[in-house]
Design a protein around this motif. Sequence first.
Motif, PDB file in Angstrom:
ATOM      1  N   GLU A 146      18.508   6.459   2.929  1.00 56.95           N
ATOM      2  CA  GLU A 146      18.113   5.093   3.259  1.00 56.95           C
ATOM      3  C   GLU A 146      17.786   4.897   4.733  1.00 56.95           C
ATOM      4  OE1 GLU A 146      21.120   2.531   1.706  1.00 56.95           O
ATOM      5  OE2 GLU A 146      20.778   3.210  -0.344  1.00 56.95           O
ATOM      6  N   ARG A 147      18.607   5.438   5.605  1.00 59.01           N
ATOM      7  CA  ARG A 147      18.360   5.277   7.054  1.00 59.01           C
ATOM      8  C   ARG A 147      18.712   6.580   7.756  1.00 59.01           C
ATOM      9  NH1 ARG A 147      17.374   1.105  10.042  1.00 59.01           N
ATOM     10  NH2 ARG A 147      18.756   1.847  11.690  1.00 59.01           N
ATOM     11  N   PRO A 148      17.829   7.551   7.685  1.00 58.83           N
ATOM     12  CA  PRO A 148      18.168   8.844   8.287  1.00 58.83           C
ATOM     13  C   PRO A 148      18.443   8.767   9.776  1.00 58.83           C
ATOM     14  CG  PRO A 148      15.837   8.733   7.668  1.00 58.83           C
ATOM     15  CD  PRO A 148      16.505   7.557   7.032  1.00 58.83           C
ATOM     16  N   ILE A 149      17.909   7.759  10.443  1.00 57.04           N
ATOM     17  CA  ILE A 149      18.143   7.600  11.878  1.00 57.04           C
ATOM     18  C   ILE A 149      19.617   7.358  12.174  1.00 57.04           C
ATOM     19  CG2 ILE A 149      17.714   5.125  11.839  1.00 57.04           C
ATOM     20  CD1 ILE A 149      16.830   7.583  14.685  1.00 57.04           C
ATOM     21  N   ASP A 150      20.391   6.902  11.163  1.00 58.33           N
ATOM     22  CA  ASP A 150      21.811   6.635  11.367  1.00 58.33           C
ATOM     23  C   ASP A 150      22.675   7.889  11.272  1.00 58.33           C
ATOM     24  OD1 ASP A 150      21.316   3.978  11.723  1.00 58.33           O
ATOM     25  OD2 ASP A 150      21.850   3.375   9.677  1.00 58.33           O
ATOM     26  N   GLY A 151      22.052   9.040  10.998  1.00 53.08           N
ATOM     27  CA  GLY A 151      22.821  10.275  10.934  1.00 53.08           C
ATOM     28  C   GLY A 151      23.503  10.583  12.257  1.00 53.08           C
ATOM     29  N   PHE A 183      -1.380   3.578   4.725  1.00 53.48           N
ATOM     30  CA  PHE A 183      -0.901   4.229   3.506  1.00 53.48           C
ATOM     31  C   PHE A 183       0.296   5.123   3.810  1.00 53.48           C
ATOM     32  CE2 PHE A 183      -0.736   7.678   0.443  1.00 53.48           C
ATOM     33  CZ  PHE A 183      -0.875   7.009  -0.768  1.00 53.48           C
ATOM     34  N   ALA A 184       0.212   5.899   4.887  1.00 53.73           N
ATOM     35  CA  ALA A 184       1.320   6.786   5.246  1.00 53.73           C
ATOM     36  C   ALA A 184       2.590   5.991   5.491  1.00 53.73           C
ATOM     37  CB  ALA A 184       0.951   7.600   6.483  1.00 53.73           C
ATOM     38  N   ALA A 185       2.468   4.845   6.150  1.00 54.41           N
ATOM     39  CA  ALA A 185       3.640   4.021   6.434  1.00 54.41           C
ATOM     40  C   ALA A 185       4.251   3.471   5.154  1.00 54.41           C
ATOM     41  CB  ALA A 185       3.249   2.880   7.372  1.00 54.41           C
ATOM     42  N   GLN A 186       3.415   2.997   4.236  1.00 53.79           N
ATOM     43  CA  GLN A 186       3.940   2.438   2.992  1.00 53.79           C
ATOM     44  C   GLN A 186       4.596   3.515   2.141  1.00 53.79           C
ATOM     45  OE1 GLN A 186       1.062   0.321   0.625  1.00 53.79           O
ATOM     46  NE2 GLN A 186       2.547  -0.243  -0.936  1.00 53.79           N
ATOM     47  N   LEU A 187       3.952   4.671   2.022  1.00 55.74           N
ATOM     48  CA  LEU A 187       4.535   5.751   1.233  1.00 55.74           C
ATOM     49  C   LEU A 187       5.841   6.230   1.853  1.00 55.74           C
ATOM     50  CD1 LEU A 187       4.193   7.737  -1.160  1.00 55.74           C
ATOM     51  CD2 LEU A 187       3.030   9.273   0.434  1.00 55.74           C
ATOM     52  N   GLY A 188       5.895   6.282   3.177  1.00 58.45           N
ATOM     53  CA  GLY A 188       7.105   6.747   3.843  1.00 58.45           C
ATOM     54  C   GLY A 188       8.267   5.791   3.705  1.00 58.45           C
ATOM     55  N   LEU A 189       8.012   4.492   3.880  1.00 58.72           N
ATOM     56  CA  LEU A 189       9.089   3.513   3.912  1.00 58.72           C
ATOM     57  C   LEU A 189       9.429   2.934   2.545  1.00 58.72           C
ATOM     58  CD1 LEU A 189       8.208   1.506   7.150  1.00 58.72           C
ATOM     59  CD2 LEU A 189      10.006   3.216   6.846  1.00 58.72           C
ATOM     60  N   GLN A 190       8.423   2.734   1.690  1.00 54.34           N
ATOM     61  CA  GLN A 190       8.639   2.103   0.387  1.00 54.34           C
ATOM     62  C   GLN A 190       7.827   2.825  -0.687  1.00 54.34           C
ATOM     63  OE1 GLN A 190       7.533  -2.014   1.565  1.00 54.34           O
ATOM     64  NE2 GLN A 190       9.656  -2.536   1.085  1.00 54.34           N
ATOM     65  N   PRO A 191       8.178   4.050  -0.982  1.00 52.45           N
ATOM     66  CA  PRO A 191       7.352   4.823  -1.917  1.00 52.45           C
ATOM     67  C   PRO A 191       7.195   4.171  -3.281  1.00 52.45           C
ATOM     68  CG  PRO A 191       9.461   5.922  -1.492  1.00 52.45           C
ATOM     69  CD  PRO A 191       9.325   4.841  -0.482  1.00 52.45           C
ATOM     70  N   HIS A 192       8.219   3.434  -3.725  1.00 52.04           N
ATOM     71  CA  HIS A 192       8.156   2.820  -5.055  1.00 52.04           C
ATOM     72  C   HIS A 192       7.145   1.693  -5.138  1.00 52.04           C
ATOM     73  CE1 HIS A 192      10.929   0.325  -2.748  1.00 52.04           C
ATOM     74  NE2 HIS A 192      10.762  -0.632  -3.620  1.00 52.04           N
ATOM     75  N   THR A 193       6.622   1.221  -4.002  1.00 53.82           N
ATOM     76  CA  THR A 193       5.642   0.127  -4.016  1.00 53.82           C
ATOM     77  C   THR A 193       4.203   0.624  -3.982  1.00 53.82           C
ATOM     78  OG1 THR A 193       5.492  -0.131  -1.596  1.00 53.82           O
ATOM     79  CG2 THR A 193       7.301  -1.280  -2.721  1.00 53.82           C
ATOM     80  N   VAL A 194       3.986   1.913  -3.812  1.00 56.18           N
ATOM     81  CA  VAL A 194       2.629   2.445  -3.705  1.00 56.18           C
ATOM     82  C   VAL A 194       1.990   2.470  -5.093  1.00 56.18           C
ATOM     83  CG1 VAL A 194       1.264   4.493  -3.136  1.00 56.18           C
ATOM     84  CG2 VAL A 194       3.146   3.800  -1.657  1.00 56.18           C
ATOM     85  N   GLY A 195       0.756   1.976  -5.181  1.00 57.87           N
ATOM     86  CA  GLY A 195       0.082   1.918  -6.473  1.00 57.87           C
ATOM     87  C   GLY A 195      -1.388   2.241  -6.371  1.00 57.87           C
TER      88      GLY A 195
END
Length: 389
Positions: A122-127, A328-340
């Motif tokens: 969910e938030r890899p930056i928090d690792g 497109f890259a941003a949408q696929l990266g952040l919210q892949p389930h919304t890409v259509g």
Amino acid sequence: MTLETLATTADVVDACVPLAPGQTIHTVRHARAKVVAATQASHDGLLSPAVAGISVAERAAAALLACQRSHASALADHYRTLLQQAGPEAAAWAGAITAGRWQADLPPRLGTILDYTAKLIERPIDGDRAAVQALVQAGLSTPAIVALAQLIAFVSYQVRLVAGLQALAAAAQMPAPAPAPAGAAGQPALLPSPLRIQGFTDETLPWLPWLDTVVLDAATPEQLAALDEMSPTARQSPYFLLLAHQPEILLHRSVAFNAIMFAPGGLSRAERELGATVESRLNGCVYCTSVHAQRFAQLARRNDVIAQLFQDPATAGIDARERALVRFAAQLGLQPHTVGAADVLALQAAGLPPAEVLDLVHAVALFAWANRLMLNLGETVLPWAAPQA
């Protein structure tokens, strides 16, 4: 399992999209045969009983949670089935994870593994080092932690690949879009380097692992072969020396990486690097962002879009094609389930045929994988955080 033996293995990605021989997007996908084979080999290696120190059931549980948190229902069904097949206790784990009760109803060690999974997905930056140390305290060895991190990162790749292919398959059923209006385009520019904007840079940065790395003098032939498959400099990289604790997994990942980023034809190498940079920028991986910003500039002989991306990813791009690619890259990266389908058709209208869209999907998905390893197994040394002389 080797790449050569995978012809008899069911392809998980094809099954989850689903894709079948004869379909347009199946043909497009399988034109990148090395990527297809290495993706399946990575799945099989990551779920292999031969991986010591973390059970198949624990790994399947992590993959199931990762898919649920990513809204990837077909992949979640796949990993749930694997978990249920691991025995009665594992089947109970599957029920608890599916019902959202994993934080209360599962053994403490598995709970620690799933806490780590949720953070990476969910938030890899928090690792942070504390999350890795919690795994150590739960009894996981360095090779087991590397296997777990690779699995979670791979599933994040798999999620985006399946989502992108599903969108491509849906778009293939629709009429080809009319070309989008060109609109105003900026003049390409090579800005003075190094860039330092919003905490990102195109400078070369060191990376320090939080776990012990493979010692070259004691490395096995399999570890050395996996390092050499990645690149001529991998033996000198702390990152790859850490991943070499799981040489088969590193080998398949290296094959996938090189096939995705360097294979001839399709999307230009510069645009693949731009897709990688978008994903890395949005995940907050300063190290990967810097590496692939440099590579884009070397290939494109400009870095204007990199400066824009560092400043504000939502508006980056000097022309309509580049803006569509970044969006497109941003949408696929952040919210892949919304890409259509509509998102793929917008890329096609901007001039990207399906094979180039898939190359972009691969690049974004690959860095969903890479970023999660970089951010959760070590830390980047930032030049502006160094002590003053």
